[in-house]
Motif scaffolding. Structure first.
Motif, PDB file in Angstrom:
ATOM      1  N   ASP A 266      -3.965 -11.678  -2.358  1.00 54.43           N
ATOM      2  CA  ASP A 266      -4.772 -11.238  -3.494  1.00 54.43           C
ATOM      3  C   ASP A 266      -4.488  -9.787  -3.886  1.00 54.43           C
ATOM      4  O   ASP A 266      -5.104  -9.264  -4.820  1.00 54.43           O
ATOM      5  N   GLY A 267      -3.569  -9.143  -3.159  1.00 56.66           N
ATOM      6  CA  GLY A 267      -3.217  -7.768  -3.499  1.00 56.66           C
ATOM      7  C   GLY A 267      -4.132  -6.726  -2.910  1.00 56.66           C
ATOM      8  O   GLY A 267      -3.922  -5.522  -3.097  1.00 56.66           O
ATOM      9  N   ASN A 268      -5.159  -7.140  -2.171  1.00 50.86           N
ATOM     10  CA  ASN A 268      -6.097  -6.190  -1.573  1.00 50.86           C
ATOM     11  C   ASN A 268      -5.837  -6.067  -0.072  1.00 50.86           C
ATOM     12  O   ASN A 268      -5.762  -7.067   0.634  1.00 50.86           O
ATOM     13  N   GLY A 269      -5.714  -4.861   0.399  1.00 55.27           N
ATOM     14  CA  GLY A 269      -5.500  -4.640   1.821  1.00 55.27           C
ATOM     15  C   GLY A 269      -4.062  -4.910   2.220  1.00 55.27           C
ATOM     16  O   GLY A 269      -3.153  -5.009   1.397  1.00 55.27           O
ATOM     17  N   SER A 270      -3.859  -5.039   3.524  1.00 59.34           N
ATOM     18  CA  SER A 270      -2.526  -5.222   4.072  1.00 59.34           C
ATOM     19  C   SER A 270      -2.587  -6.159   5.271  1.00 59.34           C
ATOM     20  O   SER A 270      -3.587  -6.195   5.980  1.00 59.34           O
ATOM     21  N   ILE A 271      -1.508  -6.912   5.491  1.00 55.30           N
ATOM     22  CA  ILE A 271      -1.440  -7.764   6.668  1.00 55.30           C
ATOM     23  C   ILE A 271      -0.668  -7.080   7.797  1.00 55.30           C
ATOM     24  O   ILE A 271      -0.234  -7.732   8.741  1.00 55.30           O
ATOM     25  N   ALA A 272      -0.522  -5.754   7.692  1.00 50.71           N
ATOM     26  CA  ALA A 272       0.121  -4.988   8.754  1.00 50.71           C
ATOM     27  C   ALA A 272      -0.794  -3.879   9.269  1.00 50.71           C
ATOM     28  O   ALA A 272      -0.336  -2.973   9.967  1.00 50.71           O
ATOM     29  N   ASN A 273      -2.074  -3.931   8.908  1.00 51.65           N
ATOM     30  CA  ASN A 273      -3.032  -2.952   9.401  1.00 51.65           C
ATOM     31  C   ASN A 273      -3.359  -3.203  10.864  1.00 51.65           C
ATOM     32  O   ASN A 273      -3.123  -4.287  11.396  1.00 51.65           O
ATOM     33  N   GLY A 274      -3.944  -2.198  11.526  1.00 48.44           N
ATOM     34  CA  GLY A 274      -4.351  -2.344  12.909  1.00 48.44           C
ATOM     35  C   GLY A 274      -5.407  -3.425  13.071  1.00 48.44           C
ATOM     36  O   GLY A 274      -6.301  -3.576  12.231  1.00 48.44           O
ATOM     37  N   LYS A 275      -5.289  -4.185  14.161  1.00 44.63           N
ATOM     38  CA  LYS A 275      -6.240  -5.263  14.395  1.00 44.63           C
ATOM     39  C   LYS A 275      -6.282  -5.606  15.876  1.00 44.63           C
ATOM     40  O   LYS A 275      -5.270  -5.498  16.581  1.00 44.63           O
ATOM     41  N   VAL A 276      -7.460  -6.025  16.341  1.00 44.53           N
ATOM     42  CA  VAL A 276      -7.620  -6.501  17.710  1.00 44.53           C
ATOM     43  C   VAL A 276      -7.325  -7.995  17.740  1.00 44.53           C
ATOM     44  O   VAL A 276      -7.886  -8.767  16.958  1.00 44.53           O
TER      45      VAL A 276
END
Length: 284
Positions: A266-276
């Protein structure tokens, strides 16, 4: 993680003679060994980038190894979100290699063929690798390099996410290569069942999106890292893992990849951000 099945024969062991014990200790290794695992992970991250749209993934694999050091294996996972993988909802890796003792460690040389069943062939690619592993006291260390030669799956077919969203190729049949360097370290915590671990990796490849908006190195060059812990659940083949994964890909650096580089595209955020990440794995 590989688990060894131990057959218990308490009475026989209690009555065993020293000669019997010596025979067991000097028994030759098995010609063929089979190992594998199946598990759940809260998000399938490949080199720091989500391949499952930040959703649950089911994964599993099996390896057949010969005592000479030769081995073959396969590993699979469901997919979603990052491009379309040529219409595939699954990744299936075919792996073959050879392990040889070097000094006090092990050199492992092989190749992985990344396949996306039911998808298009130009999203599949091969990646040779070499890794050296060993120990320093209680610490296990691994250093590796993987180099994928020029292939269509790695080429920048789309110059940006807008072209990908419109389905208009900027460079049809483009080819590129990719280099990945990594290091892993882990150590068991005595008397706890815990193993702490860390990983760092460096990618250098095509800057852009390949066929169907996928990419092994989406911004051309970036770092990924992970640190966490695994807990072996007593009297079971299960391992519970918790880890934090992240990359140095900034919002500005990935802007041209949107909308493909976001959850739900959807163009919002990133799928490479920090995550647990949380995982539960059963090994055999």
């Amino acid at each position: 993680m590989r688990f060894t099945t131990i057959l218990l024969g308490g009475i026989a062991l209690a009555a065993a003679t020293p000669a019997f014990a010596q025979d067991e200790a000097t028994a030759p290794p098995k010609e063929i060994t089979v190992s594998g695992s199946v598990g759940l992970v809260s998000d399938y991250r490949f080199r720091g980038v989500s391949q499952s749209d930040e959703n649950l993934a089911v994964q599993g694999g099996i390896t057949i190894a010969h005592k000479s050091g030769l081995y073959i294996g396969t590993w699979g996972s469901n997919l979603a979100g990052w491009g379309t993988f040529g219409g595939a909802n699954m990744e299936l890796d075919l792996i073959a290699g050879y392990k040889v003792p070097v000094g006090g460690g092990t050199l492992d040389v092989g190749a992985t063929w990344y396949m996306y069943p039911s998808g298009f062939d130009n999203t599949d690619f091969i990646e040779p690798y070499a890794k050296l592993s060993g120990t320093a006291g209680p610490v296990a260390l691994t250093a590796g390099v993987a180099y994928a030669p020029k292939q269509q799956a790695l080429g920048p077919w789309y110059s940006n996410g807008a072209s990908a969203a419109a389905g208009v190729y900027d460079r049809v049949n483009a080819k590129d290569s990719n280099l990945y360097l990594w290091g892993d370290v882990s150590s068991g915590v005595p008397n706890t069942g815990l193993t702490v671990k860390a990983h760092v990796g460096y990618s250098n490849g095509n800057k852009g999106l390949g066929p169907f908006a996928t990419s092994v190195s989406p911004t051309g060059e970036y770092w990924d890292w992970l640190f966490g812990a695994d807990y072996v659940i007593p009297s079971t083949p299960l391992t519970l893992g918790v880890a934090y994964v992240d990359t140095d890909i900034t919002k500005g650096e990935s802007a041209y990849l949107q909308p493909s580089f976001s959850r739900g595209q959807d163009g919002n955020g990133s799928i490479a951000n920090g995550k647990v990440l949380v995982s539960l794995t059963a090994a055999f």
